[in-house]
Design a protein around this motif. Structure first.
Motif, PDB file in Angstrom:
ATOM      1  N   LEU A 100      16.518  -3.119   5.935  1.00  0.00           N
ATOM      2  CA  LEU A 100      15.207  -2.283   5.393  1.00  0.00           C
ATOM      3  C   LEU A 100      15.497  -1.466   4.233  1.00  0.00           C
ATOM      4  CD1 LEU A 100      12.491  -1.590   6.198  1.00  0.00           C
ATOM      5  CD2 LEU A 100      13.380   0.103   7.909  1.00  0.00           C
ATOM      6  N   VAL A 101      16.548  -0.605   4.308  1.00  0.00           N
ATOM      7  CA  VAL A 101      16.935   0.311   3.205  1.00  0.00           C
ATOM      8  C   VAL A 101      17.162  -0.463   1.795  1.00  0.00           C
ATOM      9  CG1 VAL A 101      18.523   1.746   2.139  1.00  0.00           C
ATOM     10  CG2 VAL A 101      17.774   1.900   4.743  1.00  0.00           C
ATOM     11  N   THR A 102      17.612  -1.787   1.917  1.00  0.00           N
ATOM     12  CA  THR A 102      17.982  -2.568   0.964  1.00  0.00           C
ATOM     13  C   THR A 102      16.574  -2.763   0.104  1.00  0.00           C
ATOM     14  OG1 THR A 102      19.733  -3.505   1.887  1.00  0.00           O
ATOM     15  CG2 THR A 102      18.702  -4.826   0.008  1.00  0.00           C
ATOM     16  N   ALA A 103      15.568  -3.192   1.061  1.00  0.00           N
ATOM     17  CA  ALA A 103      14.289  -3.675   0.443  1.00  0.00           C
ATOM     18  C   ALA A 103      13.520  -2.550   0.026  1.00  0.00           C
ATOM     19  CB  ALA A 103      13.355  -4.363   1.770  1.00  0.00           C
ATOM     20  N   MET A 104      13.725  -1.221   0.747  1.00  0.00           N
ATOM     21  CA  MET A 104      13.148  -0.281  -0.107  1.00  0.00           C
ATOM     22  C   MET A 104      13.609   0.151  -1.211  1.00  0.00           C
ATOM     23  SD  MET A 104      12.739   2.255   3.406  1.00  0.00           S
ATOM     24  CE  MET A 104      12.024   3.698   2.710  1.00  0.00           C
ATOM     25  N   VAL A 105      14.982   0.105  -1.379  1.00  0.00           N
ATOM     26  CA  VAL A 105      15.497   0.355  -2.745  1.00  0.00           C
ATOM     27  C   VAL A 105      15.101  -0.490  -3.878  1.00  0.00           C
ATOM     28  CG1 VAL A 105      18.014   0.175  -3.914  1.00  0.00           C
ATOM     29  CG2 VAL A 105      17.599   1.404  -1.535  1.00  0.00           C
ATOM     30  N   GLU A 106      15.117  -1.789  -3.471  1.00  0.00           N
ATOM     31  CA  GLU A 106      14.795  -2.816  -4.420  1.00  0.00           C
ATOM     32  C   GLU A 106      13.145  -2.395  -4.952  1.00  0.00           C
ATOM     33  OE1 GLU A 106      16.615  -4.883  -6.134  1.00  0.00           O
ATOM     34  OE2 GLU A 106      18.091  -3.803  -5.047  1.00  0.00           O
ATOM     35  N   LYS A 107      12.378  -2.077  -3.782  1.00  0.00           N
ATOM     36  CA  LYS A 107      10.945  -1.658  -4.071  1.00  0.00           C
ATOM     37  C   LYS A 107      10.906  -0.557  -5.231  1.00  0.00           C
ATOM     38  CE  LYS A 107       6.619  -2.568  -2.961  1.00  0.00           C
ATOM     39  NZ  LYS A 107       6.037  -3.912  -3.019  1.00  0.00           N
ATOM     40  N   VAL A 108      11.729   0.456  -4.766  1.00  0.00           N
ATOM     41  CA  VAL A 108      11.826   1.880  -5.578  1.00  0.00           C
ATOM     42  C   VAL A 108      12.082   1.448  -6.930  1.00  0.00           C
ATOM     43  CG1 VAL A 108      12.856   3.977  -6.113  1.00  0.00           C
ATOM     44  CG2 VAL A 108      11.936   3.376  -3.915  1.00  0.00           C
ATOM     45  N   ARG A 109      13.272   0.634  -7.149  1.00  0.00           N
ATOM     46  CA  ARG A 109      13.965   0.356  -8.437  1.00  0.00           C
ATOM     47  C   ARG A 109      13.062  -0.553  -9.323  1.00  0.00           C
ATOM     48  NH1 ARG A 109      18.482  -1.515  -6.822  1.00  0.00           N
ATOM     49  NH2 ARG A 109      19.809   0.334  -7.288  1.00  0.00           N
ATOM     50  N   ALA A 110      12.014  -1.300  -8.473  1.00  0.00           N
ATOM     51  CA  ALA A 110      11.346  -2.268  -9.202  1.00  0.00           C
ATOM     52  C   ALA A 110       9.960  -1.175  -9.922  1.00  0.00           C
ATOM     53  CB  ALA A 110      10.628  -3.419  -8.575  1.00  0.00           C
ATOM     54  N   THR A 111       9.601  -0.402  -8.968  1.00  0.00           N
ATOM     55  CA  THR A 111       8.274   0.383  -9.341  1.00  0.00           C
ATOM     56  C   THR A 111       8.784   1.692 -10.161  1.00  0.00           C
ATOM     57  OG1 THR A 111       8.650   1.801  -7.141  1.00  0.00           O
ATOM     58  CG2 THR A 111       7.048  -0.102  -7.140  1.00  0.00           C
ATOM     59  N   THR A 112      10.166   1.694 -10.307  1.00  0.00           N
ATOM     60  CA  THR A 112      10.349   2.897 -11.614  1.00  0.00           C
ATOM     61  C   THR A 112      10.598   2.216 -12.659  1.00  0.00           C
ATOM     62  OG1 THR A 112      12.674   2.950 -10.506  1.00  0.00           O
ATOM     63  CG2 THR A 112      10.918   4.424  -9.614  1.00  0.00           C
ATOM     64  N   SER A 113      10.563   0.957 -12.890  1.00  0.00           N
ATOM     65  CA  SER A 113      11.017   0.260 -14.122  1.00  0.00           C
ATOM     66  C   SER A 113      10.070   0.800 -15.323  1.00  0.00           C
ATOM     67  CB  SER A 113      11.235  -1.314 -14.226  1.00  0.00           C
ATOM     68  OG  SER A 113       9.722  -1.950 -13.883  1.00  0.00           O
ATOM     69  N   ASP A 114      10.433   0.566 -16.490  1.00  0.00           N
ATOM     70  CA  ASP A 114       9.560   0.964 -17.576  1.00  0.00           C
ATOM     71  C   ASP A 114       8.335  -0.128 -17.623  1.00  0.00           C
ATOM     72  OD1 ASP A 114      11.068   3.028 -18.123  1.00  0.00           O
ATOM     73  OD2 ASP A 114      12.306   1.881 -19.809  1.00  0.00           O
ATOM     74  N   THR A 115       8.789  -1.432 -17.454  1.00  0.00           N
ATOM     75  CA  THR A 115       7.850  -2.313 -17.430  1.00  0.00           C
ATOM     76  C   THR A 115       6.668  -2.344 -16.349  1.00  0.00           C
ATOM     77  OG1 THR A 115       9.414  -3.974 -18.271  1.00  0.00           O
ATOM     78  CG2 THR A 115       7.438  -4.724 -17.594  1.00  0.00           C
ATOM     79  N   TYR A 116       7.190  -1.882 -15.351  1.00  0.00           N
ATOM     80  CA  TYR A 116       6.039  -1.509 -14.220  1.00  0.00           C
ATOM     81  C   TYR A 116       5.138  -0.541 -14.467  1.00  0.00           C
ATOM     82  CZ  TYR A 116       4.375  -0.798  -9.500  1.00  0.00           C
ATOM     83  OH  TYR A 116       3.431  -0.533  -8.569  1.00  0.00           O
ATOM     84  N   ILE A 117       5.746   0.645 -14.782  1.00  0.00           N
ATOM     85  CA  ILE A 117       5.192   2.012 -15.273  1.00  0.00           C
ATOM     86  C   ILE A 117       4.101   1.614 -16.379  1.00  0.00           C
ATOM     87  CG2 ILE A 117       5.310   4.162 -16.151  1.00  0.00           C
ATOM     88  CD1 ILE A 117       6.231   3.974 -13.331  1.00  0.00           C
TER      89      ILE A 117
END
Length: 460
Positions: A100-117
């Motif tokens: 669960l934490v792994t999924a959350m981390v990947e989610k945060v990492r994806a949503t904090t990327s420059d491309t996503y932003i």
């Protein structure tokens, strides 16, 4: 928390692109986003490497670390190991992968990327611009609706004034007619009363003279008892009385017991503006295949060519005819009986139309017309034709021409329902236009008839 972070993780430069009005709200949203972001990253940060978890694992004490970090931290340790955060001892090197934490981390990492932003910022700008444009459209629509409301109110007020004026004129006609008829009735009554009163006065005077003579004779008769009557006493001459005047009740009453409403309605035609124009056909314009009645009110197609004189006004290519009366000012109305003819054209034509060529009936060619084809296909003479769907098939049609307003309107004269109205009417002189058309059937051709309403003089 992840969703909250997604909603507000935008740079302050994005918010300030859309105007000062929204800056305070956006600044507050940015602050919430920043707070949420910091709290979430803190919860998902490894206490050993101080970065987002990589392959997060959970110890028995519920603390999380990166799998490489905790493995490196315990490397070389013999015997019990401890938690780097709470220092709790464990008898063996055991941990459990937390998916669960792994999924959350990947989610945060994806949503904090420059491309996503950048993508999210772009979506924000596009969505905000879309809403701004929609708001502008709605505001413009509101403005247009309000303008329409004002226009409708103004036109409605103008039309009310016009309708009141038209009916005021009718009321005045009726009022004048009523006043005139009552005065005529009063005058005739006084004349009859005067004749009878004159005879009555004469008879009463004769009776008085006779009474005086009777009194004198009685007095003379009474005195003869004592004296001898030598002569008649003087008497007043008898008044000559004419024969009593006859009073014909029926003759006196009939005109006022007649159908006054109908009579007055017929009389009103002379005062209507416009009243029905008493048109006649102009035989000099008639196509050789059109026969015109002697009174010039009926036109019908015929098989044989009617002998005719050459005339510049005559239609030679199309089976058309004009009225003799032309108009270039004022308002005019006339009615035409078409009966059950399956085919016809009628309306108005400019004086300058080409009479020797085949031309499409349209305002551009100088014609403002209505047509019927196949017994039930009604059209207004525009290009292309405008199909009409009248509630019923008119047996008679009314044409209304307003030269000042350049309006040509067609009515079903049976119920006065509007069939079509041209608002780009003619300039200059025009003539009522008719075409009985060539039916091409074995049935006997049916005529077009100009309807007349006999003029009746108003009272007085």
């Amino acid at each position: 928390m992840v969703h909250m972070y997604q909603a507000f993780a935008f740079t302050s430069s994005v918010w300030t692109d859309f105007g000062e009005e929204s800056t305070p709200i956006m600044a507050a949203a940015a602050a919430i986003a920043s707070s949420s972001k910091g709290s979430l990253r803190e919860d998902l940060t490894c206490a050993i490497c101080c970065d987002l978890f990589r392959e997060p694992v959970m110890l028995a004490c519920m603390h999380h670390f990166c799998k490489p970090c905790i493995s490196r931290y315990w490397r070389g340790t013999q015997g019990p190991v401890t938690c780097p955060q709470c220092r709790k001892e464990f008898s063996s090197k055991q941990f459990q992968t937390n998916y669960l934490v792994t999924a959350m981390v990947e989610k945060v990492r994806a949503t904090t990327s420059d491309t996503y932003i950048k993508n999210l910022e772009k979506q924000l700008r596009e969505t905000l611009e879309s809403h701004r444009l929609k708001k502008e459209d709605f505001i413009n629509s509101i403005r247009r609706d309000k303008d329409k409301i004002e226009t409708i109110k103004k036109i409605g007020a103008d039309l009310q004034t016009r309708v009141k004026g038209e009916f005021r004129a009718l009321h005045q006609i009726l009022q004048d007619e009523e006043t005139c008829m009552l005065e005529q009735l009063k005058r005739e009554q006084e004349e009859e009363l005067e004749k009878v009163q004159h005879h009555l006065d004469a008879v009463e005077l004769a009776v008085k003279g006779l009474e005086d003579n009777i009194r004198t004779l009685r007095q003379a008769s009474a005195t003869t008892e004592n004296t001898v009557l030598s002569e008649l006493p003087p008497l007043r001459p008898c008044v000559l009385v004419d024969t009593a005047p006859e009073f014909d009740i029926n003759a006196f009453s009939n005109k006022y017991l007649a159908p006054l409403q109908y009579i007055t309605w017929r009389k009103m035609f002379k005062s209507l503006k416009p009243g029905p124009s008493p048109l006649t056909f102009d035989t000099d314009t008639a196509h050789p295949s059109i026969h015109v009645s002697r009174d010039k009110t009926v036109a019908v197609e015929c098989d044989a060519v009617v002998p005719y004189m050459d005339h510049s006004k005559r239609f030679l290519q199309c089976v058309n005819i004009l009225a003799a009366q032309g108009f270039q000012s004022g308002r005019h109305y006339w009615e035409v009986e078409v009966g059950s003819k399956p085919k016809w054209d009628l309306g108005i034509a400019s004086e300058a139309v080409d009479r020797h060529a085949r031309i499409k009936l349209s305002p551009e060619s100088g014609y403002w017309t209505l047509r019927l084809r196949n017994g039930n296909e009604y059209s207004a003479g525009t290009q292309p034709w405008t199909r009409l769907q009248p509630a019923s098939s008119p047996q008679s049609l009314g044409v209304f021409l307003d030269c000042e307003e350049r309006r040509v309107s067609f009515y079903n004269a049976d119920d006065m329902s509007l069939l079509y109205s041209f608002t780009n009417g003619p300039r200059g002189k025009v003539f009522p236009f008719f075409s009985p058309c060539i039916s091409g059937s074995s049935q006997r051709p049916q005529p077009i008839r100009l309807l007349h309403y006999p003029a009746v003089a108003l009272s007085g």
